[in-house]
Design an enzyme around this catalytic site. Structure first.
Site, PDB file in Angstrom:
ATOM      1  N   ASN A  23       1.026  -1.296  -0.241  1.00  0.00           N
ATOM      2  CA  ASN A  23       0.037   0.019  -0.001  1.00  0.00           C
ATOM      3  C   ASN A  23       0.820   1.320   0.180  1.00  0.00           C
ATOM      4  OD1 ASN A  23       0.461   0.831   2.858  1.00  0.00           O
ATOM      5  ND2 ASN A  23      -0.288  -1.018   3.416  1.00  0.00           N
ATOM      6  N   GLY A  31      -2.882  -9.578   3.631  1.00  0.00           N
ATOM      7  CA  GLY A  31      -2.232 -10.397   2.484  1.00  0.00           C
ATOM      8  C   GLY A  31      -1.018 -10.658   2.030  1.00  0.00           C
ATOM      9  N   VAL A  32      -0.712 -10.660   0.921  1.00  0.00           N
ATOM     10  CA  VAL A  32       0.692 -11.043   0.455  1.00  0.00           C
ATOM     11  C   VAL A  32       1.688  -9.820   1.127  1.00  0.00           C
ATOM     12  CG1 VAL A  32       0.961  -9.477  -1.570  1.00  0.00           C
ATOM     13  CG2 VAL A  32       2.207 -11.524  -1.467  1.00  0.00           C
ATOM     14  N   ASP A  33       1.401  -8.637   1.198  1.00  0.00           N
ATOM     15  CA  ASP A  33       2.363  -7.666   2.108  1.00  0.00           C
ATOM     16  C   ASP A  33       2.552  -8.165   3.561  1.00  0.00           C
ATOM     17  OD1 ASP A  33       1.740  -4.208   2.646  1.00  0.00           O
ATOM     18  OD2 ASP A  33       3.419  -5.440   2.401  1.00  0.00           O
ATOM     19  N   GLY A 118      -6.653  -9.120  -4.512  1.00  0.00           N
ATOM     20  CA  GLY A 118      -7.211  -9.482  -3.386  1.00  0.00           C
ATOM     21  C   GLY A 118      -7.748  -8.478  -2.552  1.00  0.00           C
ATOM     22  N   VAL A 119      -7.385  -7.653  -1.372  1.00  0.00           N
ATOM     23  CA  VAL A 119      -7.958  -6.564  -0.638  1.00  0.00           C
ATOM     24  C   VAL A 119      -8.465  -5.382  -1.842  1.00  0.00           C
ATOM     25  CG1 VAL A 119      -7.647  -4.957   1.020  1.00  0.00           C
ATOM     26  CG2 VAL A 119      -6.771  -7.376   1.405  1.00  0.00           C
ATOM     27  N   TYR A 120      -7.842  -5.235  -2.714  1.00  0.00           N
ATOM     28  CA  TYR A 120      -8.153  -4.066  -3.731  1.00  0.00           C
ATOM     29  C   TYR A 120      -9.213  -4.426  -4.834  1.00  0.00           C
ATOM     30  CZ  TYR A 120      -4.282  -1.214  -1.804  1.00  0.00           C
ATOM     31  OH  TYR A 120      -3.546  -0.280  -0.721  1.00  0.00           O
TER      32      TYR A 120
HETATM   33  N1  APR Z   1       1.858 -15.773  -1.962  1.00  0.00           N
HETATM   34  C1  APR Z   1       1.391 -15.423  -2.900  1.00  0.00           C
HETATM   35  N2  APR Z   1       0.385 -14.637  -3.264  1.00  0.00           N
HETATM   36  C2  APR Z   1      -0.462 -14.415  -2.071  1.00  0.00           C
HETATM   37  C3  APR Z   1      -0.027 -14.713  -0.772  1.00  0.00           C
HETATM   38  C4  APR Z   1       1.310 -15.397  -0.566  1.00  0.00           C
HETATM   39  N3  APR Z   1       1.709 -15.522   0.523  1.00  0.00           N
HETATM   40  N4  APR Z   1      -0.879 -14.337   0.050  1.00  0.00           N
HETATM   41  C5  APR Z   1      -1.777 -13.754  -0.816  1.00  0.00           C
HETATM   42  N5  APR Z   1      -1.341 -13.669  -1.978  1.00  0.00           N
HETATM   43  C6  APR Z   1      -2.155 -13.223  -3.132  1.00  0.00           C
HETATM   44  C7  APR Z   1      -3.773 -13.217  -2.838  1.00  0.00           C
HETATM   45  O1  APR Z   1      -4.526 -14.506  -3.221  1.00  0.00           O
HETATM   46  C8  APR Z   1      -3.846 -12.200  -4.341  1.00  0.00           C
HETATM   47  O2  APR Z   1      -4.359 -13.125  -5.407  1.00  0.00           O
HETATM   48  O3  APR Z   1      -1.755 -12.087  -3.720  1.00  0.00           O
HETATM   49  C9  APR Z   1      -2.781 -11.317  -4.476  1.00  0.00           C
HETATM   50  C10 APR Z   1      -3.049  -9.822  -3.934  1.00  0.00           C
HETATM   51  O4  APR Z   1      -3.793  -9.945  -3.026  1.00  0.00           O
HETATM   52  P1  APR Z   1      -3.512  -8.823  -1.716  1.00  0.00           P
HETATM   53  O5  APR Z   1      -2.221  -9.283  -0.918  1.00  0.00           O
HETATM   54  O6  APR Z   1      -4.840  -8.768  -0.974  1.00  0.00           O
HETATM   55  O7  APR Z   1      -3.056  -7.629  -2.352  1.00  0.00           O
HETATM   56  P2  APR Z   1      -3.895  -6.308  -2.940  1.00  0.00           P
HETATM   57  O8  APR Z   1      -5.294  -7.119  -3.511  1.00  0.00           O
HETATM   58  O9  APR Z   1      -3.056  -5.824  -4.090  1.00  0.00           O
HETATM   59  O10 APR Z   1      -4.166  -5.318  -2.082  1.00  0.00           O
HETATM   60  C11 APR Z   1      -3.285  -4.683  -1.420  1.00  0.00           C
HETATM   61  O11 APR Z   1      -3.679  -5.199   0.973  1.00  0.00           O
HETATM   62  O12 APR Z   1      -2.305  -6.456   2.302  1.00  0.00           O
HETATM   63  C12 APR Z   1      -2.684  -5.248   1.993  1.00  0.00           C
HETATM   64  O13 APR Z   1      -1.000  -3.735   2.699  1.00  0.00           O
HETATM   65  C13 APR Z   1      -1.789  -4.355   1.416  1.00  0.00           C
HETATM   66  O14 APR Z   1      -3.115  -2.601   1.572  1.00  0.00           O
HETATM   67  C14 APR Z   1      -2.395  -3.393   0.690  1.00  0.00           C
HETATM   68  C15 APR Z   1      -3.699  -4.068  -0.065  1.00  0.00           C
END
Ligand code: APR
Length: 332
Positions: A23, A31-33, A118-120
């Site tokens: 973010n 999530g992945v972050d 994911g979250v977004y």
């Molecule tokens: N390895 C690979 N992919 C992953 C993992 C992992 N360990 N964990 C989650 N994912 C995938 C999710 O399934 C999704 O397909 O990463 C993709 C992106 O999802 P998010 O992590 O939710 O990221 P995003 O949709 O870009 O949202 C970003 O979420 O985590 C917060 O700080 C981040 O505010 C930001 C927002």
């Protein structure tokens, strides 16, 4: 294989770089972050605190701390607002800017999650399409191995229509699991030559046909790699255009080019048939040269036949579909 789609936890990837879907604060999240920060340890957060955040669509690089990779590239994807707020261009920019940083650091390999899906809330099939399109274009011009890392099945979707079309095609064809080779079909009866001769004659008496016949007989003896090189010439392609469109790496191609009797795998032969945009009968010829055949008792083969019969030769789109049906991917 320049572009892979794999099921994995990105924090386990030993690529030169992994990409984080962050973010704008770059100070971690869910999530992945969250997973990346947890696996990397406190050091990553301390380094990120010095970066002063990151704009949407841009990317910043840090070291990997306790992660098994060398670098983490943090990029901030767009939040999905219905698709009319420039989300697609911003998401494309995330992949482009991350790849640019990976190139600057001379990374040989990089792993991406599906950013913003994911979250977004970016629709998963659209997010996948953007990723494949931008990475596919990049790989036509650059040597790198790129992984799209799918964390769980739920986070992976191809377009509903495509999925339904392929499922219907499999159901229609898989039921009739008999394989009738084109050769049997085409050799059932002698052909009459009506194009070039005034009166219909049996082909082997016709001067035009006997020239083609000699040519065809010569082609029957040619090996897989001879047919491949002949087809590349006939299509007016360069070697690089052909192997890149086939999702095949340069090293493997040079092995094939230098060994007239090279024995390829079936996915490799099909990858080249797709790259050369061969119609089904010529694709089957190429497979036969390598000792393979398409079979209606094999889901992988039926999906390949679906795309070739529809004239759809984008190898990354085909791999998206193969991955959705738990099949191995094309390329090598
Ligand atoms: N390895 C690979 N992919 C992953 C993992 C992992 N360990 N964990 C989650 N994912 C995938 C999710 O399934 C999704 O397909 O990463 C993709 C992106 O999802 P998010 O992590 O939710 O990221 P995003 O949709 O870009 O949202 C970003 O979420 O985590 C917060 O700080 C981040 O505010 C930001 C927002």
């Amino acid at each position: 294989m320049p572009l892979h789609i794999i099921r994995q936890d990105i924090t386990r990837m030993e690529t030169d770089a992994i990409v984080n879907a962050a973010n704008p604060t770059l100070l971690g999240g869910g999530g992945v972050d969250g997973a990346i920060h947890k696996a990397a340890g406190k050091g990553l957060l301390l380094e990120c605190m010095k970066l002063g955040g990151c704009k949407i669509g841009m990317a910043k690089l840090t070291s990997a701390h306790k992660l098994p990779c060398r670098y983490v590239i943090h990029t901030v994807g767009p939040k999905w607002k219905g698709g009319t707020g420039g989300e697609k261009e911003l998401l494309k920019s995330c992949y482009r800017e991350s790849l640019k940083l990976a190139l600057e650091k001379e990374c040989k390999s990089v792993a991406f999650p599906l950013i913003s899906s994911g979250v977004y809330g970016y629709p998963k099939d659209k997010a996948l399409k953007v990723a494949i399109d931008v990475i596919g274009d990049f790989l036509l011009e650059n040597e790198m191995t790129v992984y799209i890392v799918i964390f769980d099945k739920a986070s992976y979707q191809i377009s509903e229509k495509l999925f339904a079309d392929i499922t219907e095609y499999i159901d229609d064809n898989y039921a009739f699991a008999h394989v009738e080779s084109r050769l049997e079909r085409s050799c059932r009866a002698p052909k009459m030559c009506s194009e070039s001769c005034a009166a219909p004659v049996f082909l082997d008496k016709c001067p035009t046909f006997s020239g083609t016949l000699i040519n065809n007989l010569a082609q029957i003896d040619e090996s897989f790699s001879q047919m491949l090189l002949r087809k590349i010439d006939e299509k007016g392609m360069t070697d690089a255009q052909c192997y890149k469109k086939a999702n095949i790496d340069r090293k493997l191609f040079s092995k094939i080019r230098s060994d007239v009797n090279y024995k390829p795998s079936k996915p490799t032969v099909i990858a080249f048939a797709i790259s050369l945009e061969l119609p089904l009968d010529e694709a089957e010829d190429m497979l036969k040269k390598a000792g393979f055949a398409l079979s209606h008792s094999n889901k992988f083969d039926i999906i390949i036949e679906y795309f070739i019969s529809k004239g759809k030769y984008d190898i990354h789109e085909i791999n998206e579909a193969l991955f959705a049906f738990d099949q191995s991917l094309l390329g090598a």
